[in-house]
Design a protein around this motif. Sequence first.
Motif, PDB file in Angstrom:
ATOM      1  N   ASN A 196       0.820  -1.220   0.000  1.00 14.78           N
ATOM      2  CA  ASN A 196       0.000   0.000   0.000  1.00 14.78           C
ATOM      3  C   ASN A 196       0.847   1.261   0.000  1.00 14.78           C
ATOM      4  O   ASN A 196       0.485   2.260  -0.616  1.00 14.78           O
ATOM      5  CB  ASN A 196      -0.926   0.010   1.219  1.00 14.78           C
ATOM      6  CG  ASN A 196      -2.021  -1.033   1.127  1.00 14.78           C
ATOM      7  OD1 ASN A 196      -2.452  -1.398   0.036  1.00 14.78           O
ATOM      8  ND2 ASN A 196      -2.468  -1.528   2.263  1.00 14.78           N
ATOM      9  N   ASP A 197       1.979   1.235   0.710  1.00 17.88           N
ATOM     10  CA  ASP A 197       2.816   2.429   0.814  1.00 17.88           C
ATOM     11  C   ASP A 197       4.242   2.009   1.143  1.00 17.88           C
ATOM     12  O   ASP A 197       4.541   1.649   2.280  1.00 17.88           O
ATOM     13  CB  ASP A 197       2.269   3.360   1.903  1.00 17.88           C
ATOM     14  CG  ASP A 197       3.078   4.643   2.040  1.00 17.88           C
ATOM     15  OD1 ASP A 197       3.978   4.885   1.204  1.00 17.88           O
ATOM     16  OD2 ASP A 197       2.813   5.412   2.988  1.00 17.88           O
ATOM     17  N   ILE A 198       5.122   2.068   0.165  1.00 17.77           N
ATOM     18  CA  ILE A 198       6.497   1.609   0.367  1.00 17.77           C
ATOM     19  C   ILE A 198       7.240   2.504   1.360  1.00 17.77           C
ATOM     20  O   ILE A 198       8.251   2.093   1.939  1.00 17.77           O
ATOM     21  CB  ILE A 198       7.260   1.551  -0.979  1.00 17.77           C
ATOM     22  CG1 ILE A 198       8.556   0.749  -0.845  1.00 17.77           C
ATOM     23  CG2 ILE A 198       7.520   2.948  -1.503  1.00 17.77           C
ATOM     24  CD1 ILE A 198       8.393  -0.668  -0.430  1.00 17.77           C
ATOM     25  N   ALA A 199       6.739   3.717   1.588  1.00 19.16           N
ATOM     26  CA  ALA A 199       7.375   4.610   2.567  1.00 19.16           C
ATOM     27  C   ALA A 199       7.060   4.197   4.005  1.00 19.16           C
ATOM     28  O   ALA A 199       7.744   4.633   4.937  1.00 19.16           O
ATOM     29  CB  ALA A 199       6.929   6.059   2.337  1.00 19.16           C
ATOM     30  N   ASP A 200       6.051   3.361   4.188  1.00 18.25           N
ATOM     31  CA  ASP A 200       5.698   2.849   5.515  1.00 18.25           C
ATOM     32  C   ASP A 200       6.708   1.758   5.875  1.00 18.25           C
ATOM     33  O   ASP A 200       6.841   0.771   5.147  1.00 18.25           O
ATOM     34  CB  ASP A 200       4.281   2.272   5.477  1.00 18.25           C
ATOM     35  CG  ASP A 200       3.785   1.812   6.839  1.00 18.25           C
ATOM     36  OD1 ASP A 200       4.625   1.417   7.681  1.00 18.25           O
ATOM     37  OD2 ASP A 200       2.561   1.834   7.052  1.00 18.25           O
TER      38      ASP A 200
END
Length: 266
Positions: free
Chosen positions: A43-47
């Motif tokens: 969903n969010d690679i920055a997470d």
Amino acid sequence: NYPVAASTRERVLRAVDELDYVLNGPASALAAATSDLVGILVNDIADPFFGIMASAIQSEIGGPGGRAGGERLAVVCNTGGSPERELTYLTLLQRQRAAAVVLTGGAMENAPHAAAVSAKLRKLAEAGTRVVLCGRPPAPDTGAIALTFDNRGGGRELTEHLIGLGHRRLGYIAGPEERTTTRHRLEGHRAALEAHGIEEDADWTVHGRYDRQSGYEATLELLRRDPSLTAVVAANDSVALGACAALRDSGLRIPEDVSVAGFDDL
């Protein structure tokens, strides 16, 4: 060959839609059932959570010292939480005859989208692709393997821990309303409140994204609604980091004034 009559083009495109046809790309002339590609949808690679997940999956799919035998190319597909991008990536991976596809994080609670995803997963599995749902509810009749997390149980234990410390006024920062993880963790939180006879105030819950900025903004909103809150429960640890920053910027100490707890153990 071109030129193509308009009526012929219309019939072909209609057949493409009806059959869910996708071009086999570079493997179109090969007899191999699948390629050496493994797709990982996040969903969010920055997470940090999804970064840890992707890294762990990559370490398991082969190469020197790997367990699967032979080299595998891992491709991380960052959906940004978009249902459209999720379907697009599944189509692209189908086109590339991926050896495996791993979908991580909560699923969208939207019936048409869920049906579309199930259809895609079924076609992938029928073509020989191994499909794994990691942290998502099972998808019956798709051939996918589901590795589920106890989001309800974890959410309940998190809140019970704070209640055990004496807290009775607990703000909750939930994730996006359409995500299964959001609903399940919130249900666990509410079950803990009910079990201990704490009546929940509607103002104690704020929904937002699973990121630090959302945690910051949601905490300020919770304090505006009820300055007497003594604890904040965050839907994940990235949100909890934002909550901590908002409390400090508001002149509050952690945990002397307000306790903070986050899901994921990052």
